[in-house]
Design an enzyme around this catalytic site. Structure first.
Site, PDB file in Angstrom:
ATOM      1  N   GLU A 150     -20.182   7.007 -23.968  1.00  0.00           N
ATOM      2  CA  GLU A 150     -21.028   8.057 -23.328  1.00  0.00           C
ATOM      3  C   GLU A 150     -22.200   8.263 -24.104  1.00  0.00           C
ATOM      4  O   GLU A 150     -22.231   8.468 -25.388  1.00  0.00           O
ATOM      5  CB  GLU A 150     -20.360   9.232 -23.116  1.00  0.00           C
ATOM      6  CG  GLU A 150     -21.024  10.360 -22.554  1.00  0.00           C
ATOM      7  CD  GLU A 150     -20.624  11.892 -22.602  1.00  0.00           C
ATOM      8  OE1 GLU A 150     -20.991  12.725 -21.977  1.00  0.00           O
ATOM      9  OE2 GLU A 150     -19.496  11.826 -23.229  1.00  0.00           O
ATOM     10  N   GLU A 249     -18.022  19.281 -16.755  1.00  0.00           N
ATOM     11  CA  GLU A 249     -18.106  19.553 -17.885  1.00  0.00           C
ATOM     12  C   GLU A 249     -19.487  20.528 -18.089  1.00  0.00           C
ATOM     13  O   GLU A 249     -20.438  20.095 -18.733  1.00  0.00           O
ATOM     14  CB  GLU A 249     -18.336  18.212 -18.867  1.00  0.00           C
ATOM     15  CG  GLU A 249     -18.129  18.486 -20.353  1.00  0.00           C
ATOM     16  CD  GLU A 249     -18.520  17.131 -20.980  1.00  0.00           C
ATOM     17  OE1 GLU A 249     -17.710  16.994 -21.681  1.00  0.00           O
ATOM     18  OE2 GLU A 249     -19.747  16.785 -21.240  1.00  0.00           O
TER      19      GLU A 249
END
Length: 271
Positions: A150, A249
């Site tokens: 990521e 998130e």
């Protein structure tokens, strides 16, 4: 097409509750059928298993351990001299993933060491990361688990994080060359680092193994004030027939449940 699937990131949502087990129950009560989390390693694994089975909630993603957070670590995958610790962390993540039937592990790259110049250490860190990812791919493939990398933005969130753009991540994935190592697209970070979301999503869609969302710039609910039109973005992912989960998130502006109107509206419109 089937509606998009959303999962609650219980490291960010339902933090009104002190432990992850309670947050899993809260996520299930709010209508989520899946959760993800950063680091569950301070939680009792048997209790997490019991709650997962009791609620029927799927655990779709966890991260590898960050290392020594107090010393400034945030992952070890690309950090020189920490290869043994990375492998130990991978073993721990794999233990939790297997127990929770979780099929994705975010393999955290880590930060450029303090005192080092990013450009000067970039090649060494990339080589270490590629090596560690190849090692992880072989370990994870035996368990049917996908590893993810990521990009985290270095403009706002973490100035020293090594992996900071989808372009850098795609180049690394090409060097790794393993089908079970894929790209985790956090829209928040992509927008801050590069913008151009539509083109980047289309370009890198074949590499994407997981998606996460938050509004920019304040990382709140997707329908809060900010730069990203999430209605458009969800429609883009739908047209691309994205089959994975979308991790929520973000930092709720109020109590988590008070900010879930955007999701309830999506669920209603998708019926």
């Amino acid at each position: 097409m089937a509606p998009l699937k959303f999962c609650a990131n219980i490291s960010w949502l339902f933090t009104e509750l002190p432990d992850f087990s309670q947050r899993i129950y809260a996520a299930a009560s709010a209508g989520f059928q899946a959760v993800e989390a950063a680091w569950l390693y301070d939680s009792d694994l048997q209790e997490l298993q019991r709650v997962r089975e009791a609620t029927g909630v799927e655990v779709v993603l966890i991260n590898t351990p960050p290392g020594d957070v107090k010393a400034g670590d945030l992952g070890l995958g690309a950090v020189p001299g920490r290869e043994t610790e990375f492998k130990q962390g991978l073993d721990l993540a794999l233990k939790y993933a297997k127990a929770l039937e979780c099929k994705r592990i975010h393999l955290m790259a880590g930060r450029v060491p303090v005192g080092s110049d990013r450009a000067a250490v970039a090649k060494e860190m990339e080589a270490i990361f590629v090596h560690n990812l190849k090692y992880a791919a072989d370990i994870l493939s035996k368990a049917g688990i996908t590893g993810l990398i990521e990009p985290i933005n270095t403009r706002i969130t973490d100035p020293r994080y090594f992996l900071d753009s989808p372009h850098q991540a795609a180049a690394i994935l090409e060097k790794v060359g393993k089908p079970n190592i894929k790209l985790q697209m956090d829209v928040f970070h992509w927008q801050i680092m590069d913008g151009n979301l539509t083109q980047n999503i289309n370009k890198y869609f074949p590499l994407i193994g997981h998606v996460q969302i938050a509004q920019v710039p304040d990382r709140n609910e997707p329908d809060s004030a900010g730069e990203i039109n999430y209605s458009y973005l969800f429609n883009t992912l739908d047209k691309l027939n994205y089959q994975g989960h979308i991790g929520c998130e973000y930092k709720p502006l109020r109590a988590t449940n008070e900010g879930l109107g955007w999701l309830k509206n999506y669920w209603t419109q998708s019926k």
